[in-house]
Design a protein around this motif. Structure first.
Motif, PDB file in Angstrom:
ATOM      1  N   ARG A   1      38.601 -34.757  -8.032  1.00 34.33           N
ATOM      2  CA  ARG A   1      37.727 -35.926  -8.102  1.00 34.33           C
ATOM      3  C   ARG A   1      36.295 -35.550  -7.712  1.00 34.33           C
ATOM      4  N   LYS A   2      36.150 -34.793  -6.623  1.00 29.52           N
ATOM      5  CA  LYS A   2      34.820 -34.376  -6.176  1.00 29.52           C
ATOM      6  C   LYS A   2      34.160 -33.468  -7.199  1.00 29.52           C
ATOM      7  N   ALA A   3      34.965 -32.581  -7.796  1.00 31.04           N
ATOM      8  CA  ALA A   3      34.419 -31.651  -8.784  1.00 31.04           C
ATOM      9  C   ALA A   3      33.870 -32.407  -9.994  1.00 31.04           C
ATOM     10  N   VAL A   4      34.636 -33.377 -10.475  1.00 32.44           N
ATOM     11  CA  VAL A   4      34.214 -34.160 -11.638  1.00 32.44           C
ATOM     12  C   VAL A   4      32.904 -34.894 -11.337  1.00 32.44           C
ATOM     13  N   ASP A   5      32.846 -35.562 -10.204  1.00 33.82           N
ATOM     14  CA  ASP A   5      31.636 -36.322  -9.850  1.00 33.82           C
ATOM     15  C   ASP A   5      30.432 -35.404  -9.660  1.00 33.82           C
ATOM     16  N   THR A   6      30.656 -34.262  -9.000  1.00 37.33           N
ATOM     17  CA  THR A   6      29.560 -33.327  -8.727  1.00 37.33           C
ATOM     18  C   THR A   6      29.000 -32.728 -10.019  1.00 37.33           C
ATOM     19  N   VAL A   7      29.901 -32.261 -10.878  1.00 36.43           N
ATOM     20  CA  VAL A   7      29.479 -31.610 -12.119  1.00 36.43           C
ATOM     21  C   VAL A   7      28.810 -32.603 -13.065  1.00 36.43           C
ATOM     22  N   LEU A   8      29.351 -33.808 -13.165  1.00 30.81           N
ATOM     23  CA  LEU A   8      28.738 -34.808 -14.045  1.00 30.81           C
ATOM     24  C   LEU A   8      27.375 -35.273 -13.525  1.00 30.81           C
TER      25      LEU A   8
ATOM     26  N   ILE B   1      26.984 -28.088  -9.073  1.00 29.93           N
ATOM     27  CA  ILE B   1      28.047 -27.086  -9.182  1.00 29.93           C
ATOM     28  C   ILE B   1      29.015 -27.302  -8.034  1.00 29.93           C
ATOM     29  N   TYR B   2      30.317 -27.332  -8.344  1.00 31.36           N
ATOM     30  CA  TYR B   2      31.317 -27.570  -7.304  1.00 31.36           C
ATOM     31  C   TYR B   2      32.163 -26.322  -7.096  1.00 31.36           C
ATOM     32  N   LEU B   3      32.272 -25.885  -5.839  1.00 31.16           N
ATOM     33  CA  LEU B   3      33.134 -24.772  -5.471  1.00 31.16           C
ATOM     34  C   LEU B   3      34.138 -25.246  -4.442  1.00 31.16           C
ATOM     35  N   ASP B   4      35.412 -25.185  -4.777  1.00 32.66           N
ATOM     36  CA  ASP B   4      36.456 -25.510  -3.820  1.00 32.66           C
ATOM     37  C   ASP B   4      36.287 -24.610  -2.595  1.00 32.66           C
ATOM     38  N   PRO B   5      36.381 -25.149  -1.388  1.00 29.80           N
ATOM     39  CA  PRO B   5      36.190 -24.335  -0.187  1.00 29.80           C
ATOM     40  C   PRO B   5      37.041 -23.065  -0.167  1.00 29.80           C
ATOM     41  N   GLN B   6      38.297 -23.165  -0.618  1.00 26.72           N
ATOM     42  CA  GLN B   6      39.176 -21.996  -0.621  1.00 26.72           C
ATOM     43  C   GLN B   6      38.670 -20.928  -1.594  1.00 26.72           C
ATOM     44  N   LEU B   7      38.237 -21.348  -2.769  1.00 31.40           N
ATOM     45  CA  LEU B   7      37.756 -20.394  -3.755  1.00 31.40           C
ATOM     46  C   LEU B   7      36.374 -19.864  -3.387  1.00 31.40           C
TER      47      LEU B   7
END
Length: 223
Positions: A116-123, A127-133
């Motif tokens: 959900r955070k990735a979709v909102d951030t990118v749109l 740029i969204y980076l999962d903390p683990q990745l």
């Protein structure tokens, strides 16, 4: 007006979960689903979307997935941002995905808020980076150079990413199939690579083997 999103994963339950998470807020709509790279690219040729959310490795007998798919998305749909939802943690593969134009990285083991955070951030243009990745990228030590491989492991890996099957390599090197398979697995483990999709992405980055053979090998998968 709802944002139009295409999603892709070879597991039906993952597709269902992704759709539910994306549409939960009432601001986005999943207009297309695909279970392989070939299907995703065919859909995008007919269906205009604002965002693609896809897995990295989706085995398919047609077009290679993984890096080949990301390159095709970047080449054919440069204005459509891509979010990668993946189990891949290899720094080389992740960096390569980002250089191909991926705007978001989500680890599949993260909570649903990650997508959900990735979709909102990118749109929103970010740029969204999962903390683990992000940690994997920063800890580049998880990826190792080819120098950690034995000469025989490197020889097997070079041949494998160029197209021949394990059986063909065994015949060429006059070793048993089990020996070749063991050396390939050992080499991948030393490099921190867990599957063929990561291996072919790594091989492409390191110019290990020939590009044509790698595309063939990626499509054929593990013998």
């Amino acid at each position: 007006m709802l944002t139009r999103i295409a999603i892709a994963d070879d597991h039906p339950l993952v597709l269902l979960g992704t759709r539910i998470v994306i549409e939960a807020g009432g601001r986005h709509r999943v207009v297309a689903e695909a279970r392989c790279a070939e299907s995703l690219l065919a859909i995008l040729a007919e269906e205009p979307v604002d965002l693609v959310v896809t897995d990295f490795s989706m085995p398919d007998v047609g077009r290679s997935d993984g890096q080949a798919m990301l390159q095709a998305l970047s080449r054919n749909y440069p204005k459509v941002p891509v979010i990668l939802v993946t189990m891949v943690t290899n720094a080389t593969t992740l960096n390569m995905a980002m250089r191909t134009g991926v705007r978001g990285l989500v680890w599949k083991c993260s909570c649903v808020d990650g997508t959900r955070k990735a979709v909102d951030t990118v749109l929103s243009g970010g740029i969204y980076l999962d903390p683990q990745l992000a940690h994997c990228l920063q800890e580049g030590g998880r990826e190792r150079s080819l120098s950690v491989l034995s000469p025989k492991e490197l020889e097997v890996l070079r041949l494998y990413v160029s197209g021949p099957s394990i059986t063909e390599i065994a015949g060429q090197l006059r070793r048993t199939v089990s020996t070749i398979s063991r050396q390939r697995i050992s080499a991948m483990r030393k490099l921190g690579i867990s599957n063929d999709a990561e291996l072919f992405a790594y091989a492409f980055e390191e110019r290990l083997g020939n590009a044509g053979g790698m595309a063939s090998g990626a499509a054929n998968g593990s013998p």
